[in-house]
Each structure stands twice: as C-alpha cells, then as structure tokens.
Scaffold this motif. Structure first.
Motif, PDB file in Angstrom:
ATOM      1  N   MET A   1       0.843  -1.182   0.000  1.00  8.50           N
ATOM      2  CA  MET A   1       0.000   0.000   0.000  1.00  8.50           C
ATOM      3  C   MET A   1       0.884   1.240   0.000  1.00  8.50           C
ATOM      4  O   MET A   1       1.833   1.333   0.750  1.00  8.50           O
ATOM      5  CB  MET A   1      -0.910  -0.015   1.215  1.00  8.50           C
ATOM      6  N   VAL A   2       0.561   2.184  -0.836  1.00 11.55           N
ATOM      7  CA  VAL A   2       1.297   3.437  -0.907  1.00 11.55           C
ATOM      8  C   VAL A   2       0.656   4.405   0.084  1.00 11.55           C
ATOM      9  O   VAL A   2      -0.530   4.680   0.021  1.00 11.55           O
ATOM     10  CB  VAL A   2       1.254   4.027  -2.325  1.00 11.55           C
ATOM     11  N   THR A   3       1.443   4.891   1.005  1.00 17.07           N
ATOM     12  CA  THR A   3       0.914   5.835   1.988  1.00 17.07           C
ATOM     13  C   THR A   3       1.441   7.241   1.769  1.00 17.07           C
ATOM     14  O   THR A   3       0.958   8.174   2.365  1.00 17.07           O
ATOM     15  CB  THR A   3       1.258   5.386   3.421  1.00 17.07           C
ATOM     16  N   GLY A   4       2.418   7.390   0.934  1.00 13.18           N
ATOM     17  CA  GLY A   4       2.974   8.708   0.659  1.00 13.18           C
ATOM     18  C   GLY A   4       4.474   8.686   0.797  1.00 13.18           C
ATOM     19  O   GLY A   4       5.018   8.019   1.658  1.00 13.18           O
ATOM     20  N   SER A   5       5.128   9.381  -0.058  1.00  5.56           N
ATOM     21  CA  SER A   5       6.572   9.449  -0.041  1.00  5.56           C
ATOM     22  C   SER A   5       6.967  10.828  -0.524  1.00  5.56           C
ATOM     23  O   SER A   5       6.357  11.357  -1.445  1.00  5.56           O
ATOM     24  CB  SER A   5       7.158   8.379  -0.959  1.00  5.56           C
ATOM     25  N   THR A   6       7.969  11.389   0.091  1.00  8.26           N
ATOM     26  CA  THR A   6       8.437  12.711  -0.300  1.00  8.26           C
ATOM     27  C   THR A   6       9.921  12.632  -0.598  1.00  8.26           C
ATOM     28  O   THR A   6      10.673  12.020   0.153  1.00  8.26           O
ATOM     29  CB  THR A   6       8.176  13.740   0.821  1.00  8.26           C
ATOM     30  N   MET A   7      10.304  13.240  -1.720  1.00  8.46           N
ATOM     31  CA  MET A   7      11.713  13.328  -2.080  1.00  8.46           C
ATOM     32  C   MET A   7      12.099  14.797  -2.078  1.00  8.46           C
ATOM     33  O   MET A   7      11.376  15.620  -2.620  1.00  8.46           O
ATOM     34  CB  MET A   7      11.945  12.735  -3.472  1.00  8.46           C
ATOM     35  N   HIS A   8      13.224  15.105  -1.483  1.00  7.72           N
ATOM     36  CA  HIS A   8      13.680  16.485  -1.501  1.00  7.72           C
ATOM     37  C   HIS A   8      15.201  16.526  -1.482  1.00  7.72           C
ATOM     38  O   HIS A   8      15.846  15.848  -0.691  1.00  7.72           O
ATOM     39  CB  HIS A   8      13.143  17.274  -0.305  1.00  7.72           C
ATOM     40  N   HIS A   9      15.725  17.328  -2.367  1.00  8.28           N
ATOM     41  CA  HIS A   9      17.150  17.613  -2.400  1.00  8.28           C
ATOM     42  C   HIS A   9      17.278  19.129  -2.329  1.00  8.28           C
ATOM     43  O   HIS A   9      16.528  19.847  -2.995  1.00  8.28           O
ATOM     44  CB  HIS A   9      17.798  17.081  -3.678  1.00  8.28           C
ATOM     45  N   PRO A  10      18.190  19.632  -1.539  1.00 10.02           N
ATOM     46  CA  PRO A  10      18.329  21.088  -1.412  1.00 10.02           C
ATOM     47  C   PRO A  10      18.421  21.772  -2.773  1.00 10.02           C
ATOM     48  O   PRO A  10      19.116  21.313  -3.673  1.00 10.02           O
ATOM     49  CB  PRO A  10      19.631  21.233  -0.622  1.00 10.02           C
ATOM     50  N   GLY A  11      17.654  22.838  -2.925  1.00 14.68           N
ATOM     51  CA  GLY A  11      17.676  23.621  -4.144  1.00 14.68           C
ATOM     52  C   GLY A  11      16.757  23.109  -5.245  1.00 14.68           C
ATOM     53  O   GLY A  11      16.709  23.686  -6.320  1.00 14.68           O
ATOM     54  N   THR A  12      16.043  22.033  -4.992  1.00 14.23           N
ATOM     55  CA  THR A  12      15.109  21.500  -5.990  1.00 14.23           C
ATOM     56  C   THR A  12      13.709  21.435  -5.392  1.00 14.23           C
ATOM     57  O   THR A  12      13.543  21.397  -4.178  1.00 14.23           O
ATOM     58  CB  THR A  12      15.517  20.091  -6.457  1.00 14.23           C
ATOM     59  N   PRO A  13      12.691  21.405  -6.245  1.00 11.36           N
ATOM     60  CA  PRO A  13      11.331  21.306  -5.730  1.00 11.36           C
ATOM     61  C   PRO A  13      11.120  19.986  -4.981  1.00 11.36           C
ATOM     62  O   PRO A  13      11.782  18.989  -5.251  1.00 11.36           O
ATOM     63  CB  PRO A  13      10.455  21.343  -6.986  1.00 11.36           C
ATOM     64  N   THR A  14      10.191  19.993  -4.056  1.00 11.63           N
ATOM     65  CA  THR A  14       9.824  18.787  -3.338  1.00 11.63           C
ATOM     66  C   THR A  14       8.745  18.051  -4.127  1.00 11.63           C
ATOM     67  O   THR A  14       7.769  18.656  -4.561  1.00 11.63           O
ATOM     68  CB  THR A  14       9.285  19.139  -1.934  1.00 11.63           C
ATOM     69  N   VAL A  15       8.933  16.752  -4.319  1.00  5.02           N
ATOM     70  CA  VAL A  15       7.962  15.921  -5.014  1.00  5.02           C
ATOM     71  C   VAL A  15       7.381  14.930  -4.019  1.00  5.02           C
ATOM     72  O   VAL A  15       8.117  14.210  -3.348  1.00  5.02           O
ATOM     73  CB  VAL A  15       8.612  15.151  -6.191  1.00  5.02           C
ATOM     74  N   THR A  16       6.065  14.932  -3.919  1.00  2.96           N
ATOM     75  CA  THR A  16       5.372  13.985  -3.048  1.00  2.96           C
ATOM     76  C   THR A  16       4.579  13.031  -3.924  1.00  2.96           C
ATOM     77  O   THR A  16       3.869  13.464  -4.834  1.00  2.96           O
ATOM     78  CB  THR A  16       4.425  14.726  -2.079  1.00  2.96           C
ATOM     79  N   ILE A  17       4.710  11.740  -3.650  1.00  2.00           N
ATOM     80  CA  ILE A  17       3.978  10.712  -4.393  1.00  2.00           C
ATOM     81  C   ILE A  17       3.062   9.995  -3.414  1.00  2.00           C
ATOM     82  O   ILE A  17       3.486   9.598  -2.334  1.00  2.00           O
ATOM     83  CB  ILE A  17       4.941   9.715  -5.053  1.00  2.00           C
ATOM     84  N   ARG A  18       1.795   9.861  -3.821  1.00  2.00           N
ATOM     85  CA  ARG A  18       0.817   9.201  -2.951  1.00  2.00           C
ATOM     86  C   ARG A  18      -0.172   8.416  -3.801  1.00  2.00           C
ATOM     87  O   ARG A  18      -0.238   8.591  -5.027  1.00  2.00           O
ATOM     88  CB  ARG A  18       0.076  10.233  -2.112  1.00  2.00           C
ATOM     89  N   ALA A  19      -0.920   7.569  -3.152  1.00  2.00           N
ATOM     90  CA  ALA A  19      -1.959   6.807  -3.840  1.00  2.00           C
ATOM     91  C   ALA A  19      -3.092   7.738  -4.244  1.00  2.00           C
ATOM     92  O   ALA A  19      -3.455   8.654  -3.507  1.00  2.00           O
ATOM     93  CB  ALA A  19      -2.489   5.703  -2.925  1.00  2.00           C
ATOM     94  N   GLY A  20      -3.646   7.504  -5.432  1.00  2.00           N
ATOM     95  CA  GLY A  20      -4.814   8.258  -5.865  1.00  2.00           C
ATOM     96  C   GLY A  20      -6.017   7.897  -5.011  1.00  2.00           C
ATOM     97  O   GLY A  20      -6.138   6.763  -4.534  1.00  2.00           O
TER      98      GLY A  20
END
Length: 79
Positions: A1-20
């Motif tokens: 089950m996908v509950t949400g994941s966030t990727m962030h690297h300094p200086g770049t936008p934050t991308v959050t992936i979650r279940a529809g």
C-alpha cells in the motif's frame, strides 16, 4: 500500500507521491483525456479519438479503477 513518499534535495522542488483517491477523480479524468488526446490526435481520426475517450476515460470507469485493489493510481505533486 502506498501511503505517501516525499523526495527532496536542497535547491530542488519537493515531489510527493501518494496513492490516488476518489478526491482525485476529476483531476485524473481530465488529465487522462488531455494526455490521451495529445498523444494520439496526430494519428487517429478525431471522431474515433473522442469516442474512445468518452467510453474509457469516464468518471465512473476511473472511480471503479480507484476502488479496485488490483489497480494503482499514483499522484505526484510538486511543491
């Protein structure tokens, strides 16, 4: 089950992936129709394209897919 994941690297936008979810239904159907049209419009007659989109990228079809435990829709958001 996908509950949400966030990727962030300094200086770049934050991308959050979650279940529809059902709350994404309008966005998913609109995006699906727009993407399908943009991809296939150069090669498929307009009437055939619109007939296919109307039959397969409907709110009830996407809602059923979202409710089906064997199918997954992932939504990515950029912040």
């Amino acid at each position: 089950m996908v509950t949400g994941s966030t990727m962030h690297h300094p200086g770049t936008p934050t991308v959050t992936i979650r279940a529809g979810t059902p709350a994404d239904l309008g966005m998913l159907t609109a995006l699906g129709a727009k993407t399908f049209h943009a991809t296939y419009a150069p090669d498929v007659p307009a009437d055939d394209l619109e007939t296919f989109i109307a039959a397969t990228i409907r709110r009830d079809v996407v809602a059923a897919a979202l409710a089906d435990p064997d199918q997954r829709y992932l939504v990515a958001a950029v912040a």
